[in-house]
Design a protein around this motif. Structure first.
Motif, PDB file in Angstrom:
ATOM      1  N   GLU A 153       0.865  -1.186   0.000  1.00  0.00           N
ATOM      2  CA  GLU A 153       0.000   0.000   0.000  1.00  0.00           C
ATOM      3  C   GLU A 153       0.896   1.229   0.000  1.00  0.00           C
ATOM      4  OE1 GLU A 153      -2.367  -0.439   3.529  1.00  0.00           O
ATOM      5  OE2 GLU A 153      -3.570  -2.058   2.663  1.00  0.00           O
ATOM      6  N   VAL A 154       0.531   2.217  -0.797  1.00  0.00           N
ATOM      7  CA  VAL A 154       1.327   3.439  -0.893  1.00  0.00           C
ATOM      8  C   VAL A 154       0.439   4.635  -0.605  1.00  0.00           C
ATOM      9  CG1 VAL A 154       2.832   4.847  -2.336  1.00  0.00           C
ATOM     10  CG2 VAL A 154       2.777   2.356  -2.664  1.00  0.00           C
ATOM     11  N   ALA A 155       0.871   5.448   0.342  1.00  0.00           N
ATOM     12  CA  ALA A 155       0.189   6.704   0.648  1.00  0.00           C
ATOM     13  C   ALA A 155       1.214   7.819   0.438  1.00  0.00           C
ATOM     14  CB  ALA A 155      -0.322   6.705   2.085  1.00  0.00           C
ATOM     15  N   SER A 156       0.877   8.769  -0.414  1.00  0.00           N
ATOM     16  CA  SER A 156       1.832   9.828  -0.707  1.00  0.00           C
ATOM     17  C   SER A 156       1.106  11.091  -1.135  1.00  0.00           C
ATOM     18  CB  SER A 156       2.784   9.375  -1.816  1.00  0.00           C
ATOM     19  OG  SER A 156       3.813  10.315  -1.995  1.00  0.00           O
ATOM     20  N   GLU A 157       1.668  12.189  -0.728  1.00  0.00           N
ATOM     21  CA  GLU A 157       1.181  13.503  -1.140  1.00  0.00           C
ATOM     22  C   GLU A 157       2.377  14.318  -1.606  1.00  0.00           C
ATOM     23  OE1 GLU A 157      -1.866  14.940  -1.242  1.00  0.00           O
ATOM     24  OE2 GLU A 157      -2.780  13.043  -0.670  1.00  0.00           O
ATOM     25  N   PRO A 158       2.303  14.926  -2.788  1.00  0.00           N
ATOM     26  CA  PRO A 158       3.409  15.775  -3.226  1.00  0.00           C
ATOM     27  C   PRO A 158       3.732  16.832  -2.164  1.00  0.00           C
ATOM     28  CG  PRO A 158       1.898  15.382  -5.034  1.00  0.00           C
ATOM     29  CD  PRO A 158       1.249  14.823  -3.787  1.00  0.00           C
ATOM     30  N   GLY A 159       5.009  16.948  -1.858  1.00  0.00           N
ATOM     31  CA  GLY A 159       5.466  17.907  -0.860  1.00  0.00           C
ATOM     32  C   GLY A 159       5.341  17.422   0.575  1.00  0.00           C
ATOM     33  N   GLU A 160       4.746  16.243   0.797  1.00  0.00           N
ATOM     34  CA  GLU A 160       4.504  15.754   2.154  1.00  0.00           C
ATOM     35  C   GLU A 160       5.223  14.452   2.478  1.00  0.00           C
ATOM     36  OE1 GLU A 160       2.709  17.475   4.439  1.00  0.00           O
ATOM     37  OE2 GLU A 160       2.525  19.019   2.901  1.00  0.00           O
ATOM     38  N   GLY A 161       5.863  13.817   1.510  1.00  0.00           N
ATOM     39  CA  GLY A 161       6.518  12.541   1.754  1.00  0.00           C
ATOM     40  C   GLY A 161       5.628  11.373   1.401  1.00  0.00           C
ATOM     41  N   SER A 162       6.123  10.162   1.711  1.00  0.00           N
ATOM     42  CA  SER A 162       5.429   8.941   1.332  1.00  0.00           C
ATOM     43  C   SER A 162       5.521   7.899   2.431  1.00  0.00           C
ATOM     44  CB  SER A 162       6.060   8.338   0.068  1.00  0.00           C
ATOM     45  OG  SER A 162       6.062   9.259  -0.989  1.00  0.00           O
ATOM     46  N   THR A 163       4.541   6.995   2.439  1.00  0.00           N
ATOM     47  CA  THR A 163       4.585   5.817   3.295  1.00  0.00           C
ATOM     48  C   THR A 163       4.274   4.603   2.436  1.00  0.00           C
ATOM     49  OG1 THR A 163       3.912   7.026   5.279  1.00  0.00           O
ATOM     50  CG2 THR A 163       3.598   4.637   5.303  1.00  0.00           C
ATOM     51  N   PHE A 164       5.205   3.666   2.419  1.00  0.00           N
ATOM     52  CA  PHE A 164       5.036   2.389   1.733  1.00  0.00           C
ATOM     53  C   PHE A 164       4.818   1.353   2.824  1.00  0.00           C
ATOM     54  CE2 PHE A 164       6.936   4.910  -1.463  1.00  0.00           C
ATOM     55  CZ  PHE A 164       6.679   4.331  -2.697  1.00  0.00           C
ATOM     56  N   THR A 165       3.672   0.675   2.791  1.00  0.00           N
ATOM     57  CA  THR A 165       3.335  -0.309   3.811  1.00  0.00           C
ATOM     58  C   THR A 165       3.135  -1.675   3.189  1.00  0.00           C
ATOM     59  OG1 THR A 165       2.248   1.402   5.138  1.00  0.00           O
ATOM     60  CG2 THR A 165       1.737  -0.896   5.683  1.00  0.00           C
ATOM     61  N   VAL A 166       3.852  -2.653   3.728  1.00  0.00           N
ATOM     62  CA  VAL A 166       3.697  -4.049   3.341  1.00  0.00           C
ATOM     63  C   VAL A 166       2.707  -4.668   4.315  1.00  0.00           C
ATOM     64  CG1 VAL A 166       4.848  -6.282   3.137  1.00  0.00           C
ATOM     65  CG2 VAL A 166       6.043  -4.179   2.436  1.00  0.00           C
ATOM     66  N   VAL A 167       1.634  -5.259   3.786  1.00  0.00           N
ATOM     67  CA  VAL A 167       0.615  -5.910   4.619  1.00  0.00           C
ATOM     68  C   VAL A 167       0.698  -7.414   4.366  1.00  0.00           C
ATOM     69  CG1 VAL A 167      -1.829  -6.063   5.193  1.00  0.00           C
ATOM     70  CG2 VAL A 167      -0.856  -3.867   4.444  1.00  0.00           C
ATOM     71  N   LEU A 168       1.057  -8.143   5.417  1.00  0.00           N
ATOM     72  CA  LEU A 168       1.214  -9.596   5.330  1.00  0.00           C
ATOM     73  C   LEU A 168       0.046 -10.281   6.016  1.00  0.00           C
ATOM     74  CD1 LEU A 168       4.555  -8.546   6.171  1.00  0.00           C
ATOM     75  CD2 LEU A 168       4.547 -10.460   4.584  1.00  0.00           C
ATOM     76  N   PRO A 169      -0.418 -11.417   5.487  1.00  0.00           N
ATOM     77  CA  PRO A 169      -1.578 -12.082   6.065  1.00  0.00           C
ATOM     78  C   PRO A 169      -1.297 -12.573   7.496  1.00  0.00           C
ATOM     79  CG  PRO A 169      -0.574 -13.465   4.385  1.00  0.00           C
ATOM     80  CD  PRO A 169       0.136 -12.153   4.340  1.00  0.00           C
ATOM     81  N   PRO A 170      -2.364 -12.716   8.304  1.00  0.00           N
ATOM     82  CA  PRO A 170      -2.193 -13.150   9.697  1.00  0.00           C
ATOM     83  C   PRO A 170      -1.411 -14.456   9.844  1.00  0.00           C
ATOM     84  CG  PRO A 170      -4.433 -12.397   9.352  1.00  0.00           C
ATOM     85  CD  PRO A 170      -3.767 -12.417   8.006  1.00  0.00           C
ATOM     86  N   ARG A 171      -1.533 -15.368   8.888  1.00  0.00           N
ATOM     87  CA  ARG A 171      -0.809 -16.638   9.009  1.00  0.00           C
ATOM     88  C   ARG A 171       0.707 -16.449   8.924  1.00  0.00           C
ATOM     89  NH1 ARG A 171       1.241 -19.719   5.228  1.00  0.00           N
ATOM     90  NH2 ARG A 171       1.199 -19.136   3.045  1.00  0.00           N
ATOM     91  N   ARG A 172       1.155 -15.293   8.465  1.00  0.00           N
ATOM     92  CA  ARG A 172       2.584 -14.978   8.365  1.00  0.00           C
ATOM     93  C   ARG A 172       3.138 -14.378   9.663  1.00  0.00           C
ATOM     94  NH1 ARG A 172       5.521 -17.164   4.345  1.00  0.00           N
ATOM     95  NH2 ARG A 172       4.264 -17.373   2.488  1.00  0.00           N
ATOM     96  N   VAL A 173       2.291 -14.144  10.647  1.00  0.00           N
ATOM     97  CA  VAL A 173       2.726 -13.523  11.901  1.00  0.00           C
ATOM     98  C   VAL A 173       2.759 -14.605  12.981  1.00  0.00           C
ATOM     99  CG1 VAL A 173       2.203 -11.774  13.637  1.00  0.00           C
ATOM    100  CG2 VAL A 173       1.728 -11.323  11.223  1.00  0.00           C
ATOM    101  N   LYS A 174       3.911 -14.754  13.595  1.00  0.00           N
ATOM    102  CA  LYS A 174       4.065 -15.754  14.644  1.00  0.00           C
ATOM    103  C   LYS A 174       4.363 -15.023  15.945  1.00  0.00           C
ATOM    104  CE  LYS A 174       6.578 -19.825  16.053  1.00  0.00           C
ATOM    105  NZ  LYS A 174       7.701 -20.719  15.798  1.00  0.00           N
ATOM    106  N   ARG A 175       3.472 -15.198  16.875  1.00  0.00           N
ATOM    107  CA  ARG A 175       3.659 -14.561  18.177  1.00  0.00           C
ATOM    108  C   ARG A 175       4.872 -15.151  18.874  1.00  0.00           C
ATOM    109  NH1 ARG A 175       1.056 -10.282  17.260  1.00  0.00           N
ATOM    110  NH2 ARG A 175      -0.980 -10.663  16.460  1.00  0.00           N
ATOM    111  N   ALA A 176       5.593 -14.311  19.577  1.00  0.00           N
ATOM    112  CA  ALA A 176       6.725 -14.785  20.362  1.00  0.00           C
ATOM    113  C   ALA A 176       6.187 -15.641  21.496  1.00  0.00           C
ATOM    114  CB  ALA A 176       7.510 -13.601  20.908  1.00  0.00           C
TER     115      ALA A 176
END
Length: 185
Positions: A153-176
């Motif tokens: 996902e990319v959120a960006s505004e000219p003159g304001e910078g950008s945020t690139f976010t990688v969203v991974l499915p819940p099965r890819r997250v392993k709780r410590a």
């Protein structure tokens, strides 16, 4: 050399749509390495911060994930002025794991956002030659994420910078694992 290396990596990724299973990746360690690498550059943003909001691991191919996340950070560092800042963040919620890179660079006009992950696509071809790069980094990111069932996902505004976010499915997250608690009478 860089363009050949990137073309070979992209060709290897495109040759197979095999889903990656992988192993738990220490995200705190990965983000620390990414930060150290960007600060070792001759020119880098004045501030490069890491925010880790979970102790959860990401399950995947550590080498591929490092490549994708390093490409995102590399772009942020190249386009952020030396007095600017970049923030790397890792968190998880009910929707899965999230890795983001936020910068204080020039931002990206909305008409360019849909094409960012195309091979050799450049928002500003003249400026890109000055900052280097092969024009393949975000295409590599796209294919690494596909193999991990993730989205960019990319959120960006000219003159304001950008945020690139990688969203991974819940099965890819392993709780410590919870640490054993000793009860003292």
């Amino acid at each position: 050399t860089t363009i050949i290396r990137d073309l070979l990596e992209l060709s290897r990724l495109e040759a197979s749509d095999e889903q990656v299973e992988g192993a738990p990746v220490d995200m705190a360690g990965l983000l620390a390495t990414l930060r150290k690498d960007v600060l070792a550059r001759a020119q880098h943003p004045a501030e490069v911060r890491v925010a880790i909001d979970t102790d959860a691991c990401l399950v995947g191919d550590a080498g591929l994930l490092h490549s994708a996340f390093a490409n995102l950070l590399d772009n942020a560092a190249k386009y952020t002025p030396v007095e600017g800042s970049v923030v790397l963040r890792w968190w998880s919620d009910a929707n899965g794991g999230h890795f983001s890179v936020t910068d204080t660079g020039p931002g990206i006009p909305p008409e360019h956002l849909p094409r960012l992950t195309e091979r050799f696509y450049r928002v500003d071809p003249g400026r890109s030659r000055a900052t280097g790069g092969s024009g393949l980094g975000l295409a590599i990111v796209k294919h690494v994420l596909l193999r991990h069932q993730a989205e960019l996902e990319v959120a960006s505004e000219p003159g304001e910078g950008s945020t690139f976010t990688v969203v991974l499915p819940p099965r890819r997250v392993k709780r410590a694992p919870a640490l054993p608690v000793e009860v003292v009478p």
